[in-house]
Design a protein around this motif. Structure first.
Motif, mmCIF file in Angstrom:
data_model
loop_
_atom_site.group_PDB
_atom_site.id
_atom_site.type_symbol
_atom_site.label_atom_id
_atom_site.label_comp_id
_atom_site.label_asym_id
_atom_site.label_seq_id
_atom_site.Cartn_x
_atom_site.Cartn_y
_atom_site.Cartn_z
ATOM 1 N N UNK A 94 0.838 -1.203 0.000
ATOM 2 C CA UNK A 94 0.000 0.000 0.000
ATOM 3 C C UNK A 94 0.872 1.252 0.000
ATOM 4 N N UNK A 95 0.456 2.221 -0.794
ATOM 5 C CA UNK A 95 1.091 3.533 -0.738
ATOM 6 C C UNK A 95 0.665 4.213 0.551
ATOM 7 N N UNK A 96 -0.613 4.051 0.878
ATOM 8 C CA UNK A 96 -1.135 4.621 2.114
ATOM 9 C C UNK A 96 -2.420 3.911 2.497
ATOM 10 N N UNK A 97 -2.599 3.708 3.793
ATOM 11 C CA UNK A 97 -3.850 3.180 4.327
ATOM 12 C C UNK A 97 -4.619 4.323 4.965
ATOM 13 N N UNK A 98 -5.933 4.309 4.815
ATOM 14 C CA UNK A 98 -6.742 5.302 5.503
ATOM 15 C C UNK A 98 -6.653 5.054 7.005
ATOM 16 N N UNK A 99 -6.770 6.101 7.801
ATOM 17 C CA UNK A 99 -6.815 5.893 9.257
ATOM 18 C C UNK A 99 -8.008 5.002 9.634
ATOM 19 N N UNK A 100 -7.821 4.205 10.660
ATOM 20 C CA UNK A 100 -8.865 3.268 11.094
ATOM 21 C C UNK A 100 -10.210 3.968 11.321
ATOM 22 N N UNK A 137 -15.849 4.790 9.911
ATOM 23 C CA UNK A 137 -16.931 5.731 9.588
ATOM 24 C C UNK A 137 -17.657 5.279 8.317
ATOM 25 N N UNK A 138 -16.889 4.954 7.276
ATOM 26 C CA UNK A 138 -17.490 4.466 6.035
ATOM 27 C C UNK A 138 -18.267 3.166 6.276
ATOM 28 N N UNK A 139 -17.670 2.266 7.039
ATOM 29 C CA UNK A 139 -18.296 0.965 7.307
ATOM 30 C C UNK A 139 -19.587 1.121 8.098
ATOM 31 N N UNK A 140 -19.613 2.036 9.045
ATOM 32 C CA UNK A 140 -20.819 2.242 9.843
ATOM 33 C C UNK A 140 -21.952 2.791 8.986
ATOM 34 N N UNK A 182 -11.691 12.486 7.094
ATOM 35 C CA UNK A 182 -12.469 13.436 7.881
ATOM 36 C C UNK A 182 -12.093 14.879 7.549
ATOM 37 N N UNK A 183 -10.816 15.118 7.253
ATOM 38 C CA UNK A 183 -10.358 16.462 6.910
ATOM 39 C C UNK A 183 -10.838 16.882 5.534
ATOM 40 N N UNK A 184 -10.982 15.935 4.613
ATOM 41 C CA UNK A 184 -11.260 16.282 3.222
ATOM 42 C C UNK A 184 -12.702 16.082 2.819
ATOM 43 N N UNK A 185 -13.528 15.480 3.662
ATOM 44 C CA UNK A 185 -14.901 15.196 3.269
ATOM 45 C C UNK A 185 -15.697 16.476 3.017
ATOM 46 N N UNK A 186 -15.302 17.566 3.646
ATOM 47 C CA UNK A 186 -16.026 18.815 3.488
ATOM 48 C C UNK A 186 -15.650 19.575 2.224
ATOM 49 N N UNK A 191 -21.826 2.271 -5.328
ATOM 50 C CA UNK A 191 -21.915 0.903 -4.813
ATOM 51 C C UNK A 191 -21.734 0.812 -3.305
ATOM 52 N N UNK A 192 -21.085 1.802 -2.684
ATOM 53 C CA UNK A 192 -20.925 1.814 -1.235
ATOM 54 C C UNK A 192 -19.764 1.006 -0.686
ATOM 55 N N UNK A 193 -18.822 0.628 -1.543
ATOM 56 C CA UNK A 193 -17.650 -0.098 -1.051
ATOM 57 C C UNK A 193 -16.868 0.790 -0.079
ATOM 58 N N UNK A 194 -16.160 0.173 0.847
ATOM 59 C CA UNK A 194 -15.412 0.887 1.890
ATOM 60 C C UNK A 194 -13.938 0.919 1.510
ATOM 61 N N UNK A 195 -13.415 2.114 1.306
ATOM 62 C CA UNK A 195 -12.012 2.270 0.922
ATOM 63 C C UNK A 195 -11.104 2.070 2.127
ATOM 64 N N UNK A 196 -10.177 1.116 1.989
ATOM 65 C CA UNK A 196 -9.186 0.827 3.029
ATOM 66 C C UNK A 196 -7.906 1.616 2.762
ATOM 67 N N UNK A 197 -7.513 1.679 1.493
ATOM 68 C CA UNK A 197 -6.280 2.378 1.162
ATOM 69 C C UNK A 197 -5.980 2.340 -0.323
ATOM 70 N N UNK A 198 -4.800 2.837 -0.642
ATOM 71 C CA UNK A 198 -4.318 2.919 -2.012
ATOM 72 C C UNK A 198 -3.176 1.931 -2.160
#
Length: 139
Positions: free
Chosen positions: A34-40, A45-48, A104-108, A127-134
């Motif tokens: 992974x280049x980067x993983x999203x913070x847990x 948040x996406x999963x909920x 959370x910083x960029x959603x706005x 589709x609602x898939x949950x992004x884990x990372x790149x």
């Protein structure tokens, strides 16, 4: 998918497990997958949100709530703070070089100002898939 539909497993549980495996692979095994993983907390948040759609009968697709990663050459829109290798012109226009911001910083951000590939839009929004990372690229 069957486990989600029958409530034997929740999207937050599945995505937490997937994130834990990816984190272990990067930190302990040094896979460099992974280049980067999203913070847990961003993944949860996406999963909920996906879990709430599932429980209310508003599931977007069979992919809603399932964890995914996206290859680094695909622009992921509102997750633009994540590294990518798409067009240099797009990167100049939309990236400030700081890849430390979280979902959370960029959603706005105004989504009209952020390029998002069709596949990322379909996979994550429609589709609602949950992004884990790149994921990394060897190219």
């Amino acid at each position: 998918n069957h486990l989600l539909q029958t409530h034997q497993l929740t999207s937050p549980q599945l995505c937490t497990h997937a994130h834990n495996l990816a984190t272990f692979g990067e930190n302990s095994l040094h896979l460099n997958a992974h280049v980067k993983l999203l913070p847990r907390q961003d993944v949860l948040h996406q999963a909920q949100l996906s879990q709430e759609r599932l429980e209310s009968g508003q599931r977007r697709s069979a992919l809603d709530g399932l964890p995914v990663t996206i290859k680094a050459n695909v622009a992921v829109g509102r997750w633009w703070g994540l590294p990518h290798s798409s067009s240099a012109i797009l990167m100049e226009k939309h990236s400030d070089g700081d890849d430390t911001s979280s979902f959370s910083d960029t959603i706005e951000e105004d989504e009209d100002e952020v390029y998002e590939s069709d596949i990322a839009r379909k996979l994550l929004k429609e589709c609602g898939a949950v992004l884990i990372g790149i994921t990394n690229m060897d190219e």
